[in-house]
Design a protein around this motif. Structure first.
Motif, short mmCIF file in Angstrom:
data_model
loop_
_atom_site.label_atom_id
_atom_site.label_comp_id
_atom_site.label_asym_id
_atom_site.label_seq_id
_atom_site.Cartn_x
_atom_site.Cartn_y
_atom_site.Cartn_z
N LEU A 57 37.28 39.62 38.38
CA LEU A 57 36.71 40.96 38.25
C LEU A 57 37.79 42.04 38.13
N PRO A 58 38.87 42.02 38.93
CA PRO A 58 39.90 43.04 38.75
C PRO A 58 40.47 43.06 37.34
N ALA A 59 40.60 41.89 36.71
CA ALA A 59 41.15 41.84 35.36
C ALA A 59 40.24 42.55 34.36
N TYR A 60 38.93 42.41 34.54
CA TYR A 60 38.00 43.07 33.63
C TYR A 60 37.94 44.57 33.86
N PHE A 61 38.23 45.00 35.08
CA PHE A 61 38.31 46.43 35.36
C PHE A 61 39.69 46.99 35.05
N SER A 62 40.60 46.12 34.60
CA SER A 62 41.98 46.52 34.32
C SER A 62 42.65 47.10 35.56
N GLN A 63 42.28 46.59 36.72
CA GLN A 63 42.89 47.04 37.97
C GLN A 63 43.97 46.04 38.38
N GLN A 64 45.16 46.55 38.61
CA GLN A 64 46.28 45.69 38.97
C GLN A 64 46.45 45.54 40.48
N THR A 65 45.58 46.20 41.25
CA THR A 65 45.71 46.14 42.70
C THR A 65 44.36 45.81 43.34
N LEU A 66 44.37 44.81 44.20
CA LEU A 66 43.20 44.40 44.97
C LEU A 66 43.57 44.49 46.44
N ALA A 67 42.73 45.13 47.24
CA ALA A 67 42.98 45.23 48.68
C ALA A 67 41.79 44.67 49.44
N LEU A 68 42.07 43.85 50.46
CA LEU A 68 41.04 43.22 51.28
C LEU A 68 41.21 43.64 52.73
N CYS A 69 40.11 43.97 53.36
CA CYS A 69 40.10 44.23 54.80
C CYS A 69 38.89 43.50 55.35
N ILE A 70 39.11 42.30 55.91
CA ILE A 70 38.04 41.39 56.31
C ILE A 70 37.63 41.66 57.75
#
Length: 413
Positions: free
Chosen positions: A192-205
């Motif tokens: 999904l990040p690739a399709y949004f052209s987003q180079q940064t993913l952040a997770l807070c579980i």
């Protein structure tokens, strides 16, 4: 009829690419956000993210190793001409002659496991392998053209048309209730990040099933209550993300493990993987034995308890509170990822708690897998452009947690 089907696929592919282009040139938005839930109704804790499909919001397992998205849906060539069955997501299949089919199949080949063999010929569609992350079993799904919608942190809706895959309901029998898909967040070009052209993913579980964590796409800033003016990025240390052959997952280098000023040797070139599917950190036996031996020595004041599988070291909590020394993963350039009590001790019953590290066996590869329990209430930022991992260690020590995002009515998915 065959030419008509090919023409339909070409038109749909053009529409999909056009839609992505419109999003890419739309008014700039702040980070995209989605709520994360913890599930404890299955054999091991799992975590999902809520994302809206063409039908309604759905929960997808968070998998930072999966090469592409797949979920419970059906494909129909003529879905615009006939009604879709009730409470079912219907999508258009990718043709076996489409370039997307060739691309995804090529990437999939590097994800074979021993239970995957061959690809069945399913008419004009594009069947691909999928490894079910909970049981590691292999099955086949059908690639499709899809649509997902998320919200930005300022309350706007954004949509994207990725290639995902439809799976039958039987593939979700080991999943938590109300979870009906796998959302890929690896470095694959089909996430999904690739399709949004987003180079940064952040997770807070989140650490509790009664609260929600948060997932971000974008470069921040990131704010959690009560420090509503403190960007979480100020808490982060950074270490390089490493590439690993035949994997789109995330890997880092761990030089040693330190417990109360004593270093446990980690052999040179040891591979360390990050996983949202493995519930606890798994260590190859030689490393595990060193950690358990040292941890036992520095916790002699605690009363031992009979080990509870899959853990090898447990303690009684009936007479004394559990406050144990930190476990530090020492990374390149002297960076230190600290695992404090909240992420090292798993409460099993009211009277027993265990060291949440597992023996992976003498030949386990990767030698170290940092599991999701060690991620809880930690902030992780995967920057694919710079190939870096930002990590906060426990946010509890900063008087906040992953449950403290202010999901207001204007940006609530």
């Amino acid at each position: 009829m065959y030419l008509l089907l090919q023409l339909l696929v070409i038109v749909l592919a053009f529409i999909s690419l056009e839609h992505v282009a419109i999003i890419a040139h739309a008014q700039p938005y702040t980070s995209i956000v989605a709520p994360i839930n913890k599930h404890t109704d299955v054999a091991k804790p799992l975590y999902s993210v809520k994302i809206t499909t063409t039908l309604a919001p759905a929960n997808f397992l968070i998998d930072i190793d999966a090469p592409f998205i797949w979920y419970n849906c059906i494909v129909q060539w003529n879905r615009y001409l006939t009604d879709c069955p009730s409470n079912t997501v219907c999508t258009t299949p990718v043709s076996y002659v489409a370039y997307q089919c060739e691309d995804v199949r090529t990437y999939t080949y590097s994800y074979k496991n021993p239970s995957c063999s061959g690809v069945l010929d399913w008419g004009f569609t594009c069947p691909i392998h999928v490894v079910e992350p909970v049981t590691s079993s292999c099955d086949q799904v059908i690639l499709n053209y899809d649509h997902f919608t998320l919200y930005t942190s300022d309350g706007r809706m954004v949509g994207v048309n990725p290639n995902a895959a439809c799976a039958t309901p039987s593939l979700f029998t080991s999943f938590p209730a109300n979870v009906s898909g796998v959302m890929a967040f690896s470095s694959s070009p089909y996430t999904l990040p690739a399709y949004f052209s987003q180079q940064t993913l952040a997770l807070c579980i989140p650490s509790k099933s009664s609260t929600r964590g948060v997932l971000f796409f974008g470069n921040g800033p990131y704010y959690l209550l009560p420090q509503s003016k403190v960007d979480i990025r100020s808490y982060l240390s950074y270490t390089p993300l490493l590439k690993h052959q035949n994997s789109f997952g995330y890997f880092i280098s761990v030089n040693s493990i330190v417990i109360k000023n004593r270093s446990i040797n980690v052999p040179t070139n040891t591979t360390t993987k990050l996983s949202t599917i493995d519930p606890y950190t798994t260590l190859r036996t030689d490393i595990y034995n060193g950690v358990v031996r040292r941890f036992s020595m520095v916790t002699k004041r605690l009363h031992p308890a009979k080990p509870v599988a899959p853990f090898g070291l447990c303690f009684s909590t009936s007479t004394i509170g559990l406050k144990v020394p930190n476990i530090d993963f020492i990374l390149p350039d002297g960076k230190k990822w600290t695992v404090s009590t909240a992420n090292s001790i798993k409460k099993i019953t009211k009277k027993v708690a265990c060291l949440a590290f597992v023996d992976g066996g003498a030949t386990s590869e990767p030698a170290i897998v940092i599991g999701a329990f060690q991620f809880e209430d930690n902030f992780l930022e995967f920057n694919l452009q710079n190939s870096t991992l930002g990590f906060s260690s426990s946010l509890l020590r900063k008087k906040t947690s992953c449950a403290n995002l202010n999901f207001t009515p204007t940006n609530n998915p």
